[in-house]
Design a protein around this motif. Sequence first.
Motif, PDB file in Angstrom:
ATOM      1  N   GLU A  55      -7.746  34.105  -1.151  1.00 13.25           N
ATOM      2  CA  GLU A  55      -7.638  32.365  -0.852  1.00 13.25           C
ATOM      3  C   GLU A  55      -6.332  32.268  -1.027  1.00 13.25           C
ATOM      4  N   ASP A  58      -4.410  33.937   1.759  1.00 14.62           N
ATOM      5  CA  ASP A  58      -4.588  32.998   3.051  1.00 14.62           C
ATOM      6  C   ASP A  58      -3.946  31.838   3.182  1.00 14.62           C
ATOM      7  N   LYS A  59      -3.792  31.350   2.013  1.00 16.27           N
ATOM      8  CA  LYS A  59      -3.237  29.915   2.062  1.00 16.27           C
ATOM      9  C   LYS A  59      -1.381  29.969   2.110  1.00 16.27           C
ATOM     10  N   LEU A 367      -4.906  27.157  -7.305  1.00 20.83           N
ATOM     11  CA  LEU A 367      -5.783  26.547  -6.083  1.00 20.83           C
ATOM     12  C   LEU A 367      -6.578  25.347  -6.860  1.00 20.83           C
ATOM     13  N   PRO A 371     -12.369  30.078  -6.380  1.00 25.20           N
ATOM     14  CA  PRO A 371     -12.663  30.839  -5.239  1.00 25.20           C
ATOM     15  C   PRO A 371     -13.525  32.084  -5.356  1.00 25.20           C
ATOM     16  N   LYS A 373     -15.193  35.985  -3.692  1.00 24.81           N
ATOM     17  CA  LYS A 373     -15.490  36.821  -2.370  1.00 24.81           C
ATOM     18  C   LYS A 373     -16.199  38.102  -3.006  1.00 24.81           C
TER      19      LYS A 373
END
Length: 413
Positions: A55, A58-59, A367, A371, A373
Amino acid sequence: MILSPFEWTIAKRYMLPGRGEAVIALVASISIGVVMLSVAMLVIVMSVMNGFRAELLDKIVGLNGHAIIQAYGGRLENWEQVLEDVRKTPGVTSASPLVDQPLMVTFNGRVEGVLLRGNTPEDIAKFKPNVLMGDISSLQRGNDKVAIGSRLAMNLGARVGDVITLINPQGRSTPFGTMPRQVGYTVGAIFEIGVYDYDESYVVMPIPNAQTLLLTGNSIELIEVKTSDADRVGEILAPIAQKLQGQAVVTDWKTINAQLFEALQVERVAMFFALSIIVLVAAFNILSSLVMLVRSKTRDIAILRTMGATRKSLLKIFVTTGSVIGAVGTLAGLVLGFIVLLFRQPIVKGIELVTGQNLWDPSIRFLSELPAKTDPFEVLLICLMAMGLSFLATLYPAYRAAGTDPVQVLRYE
């Protein structure tokens, strides 16, 4: 390992101890519980660590690309030619000019440090899914509209339609010295990217407007580059880095965020090692429960031997008993782990409500939300480790059971 009907019947009998064997049943239940909790904790922690890294990457990459090209001195004059060369490089999927400059902003007496970003219309449009209020399309060349992060809006107390003042300390020279340049802009949109630092500092506007505010003419600070493979970004951009040597420097995301991602990797390995010890403890619980079972069933084992049961049969029976305990615990742990991951955010909110503590502070965690994954390979590795240790824990009790001498046991019966 295939069991005969006789062996399977005995194994099932030993998996479900009778009323007189409550201690053995309790130890076996604890073994299953410890295996379940250890597997669940490993799945949850590793999934959260993977999700945090993915995450965050990605951001960060979504805003800064896989790499940036920055001129020495901070101004890239011939950026149109450099941009064209970068876009023609094999492996480069996109490249965009970017103005990136720290400034100050003031509103109703409040002052905050901000990061001004001048973007192309295409890049500004990418903010649309993150817009909380306002219209991102209102940011046009020549007008006074800007978009700001949600945390910055909260700190300033600004809303859509309010006029904020951006202060450029490098203003125009006057007989009385350099006067800071102050320009008012209307908040056209408020966005939330999900990374606390970005939401707290970003002010976005079209590149021409940023160049006018900063008095930089047609020059820009950076070129943002995205490639087909984030892990090979250095290799892909090597020709460009060599061509721009002495004029600009190419910095990839690994270098920019090296300390952060290295710390995440170290923490990930440390957590896996620490939690793996719990699986080892569960294996010792299985071993102790089987040792107790063998000791309590010594007379029964001797009778089975006299009735024709082979050492191999007894070995298979006790290995199966311990392995089933490990398998049940592993399966229960996977179910528990996936349930916790599915409801992770409500669980965090519930604990915060009960304890009154802020467990997920975005200013510390980067964040906005927890998150996750799940990596199938890691889950398989965790299952194999739990099952493997459970199997190894059965070997000693099984060999003891198989080595029982019926003559010695039944001599005084």
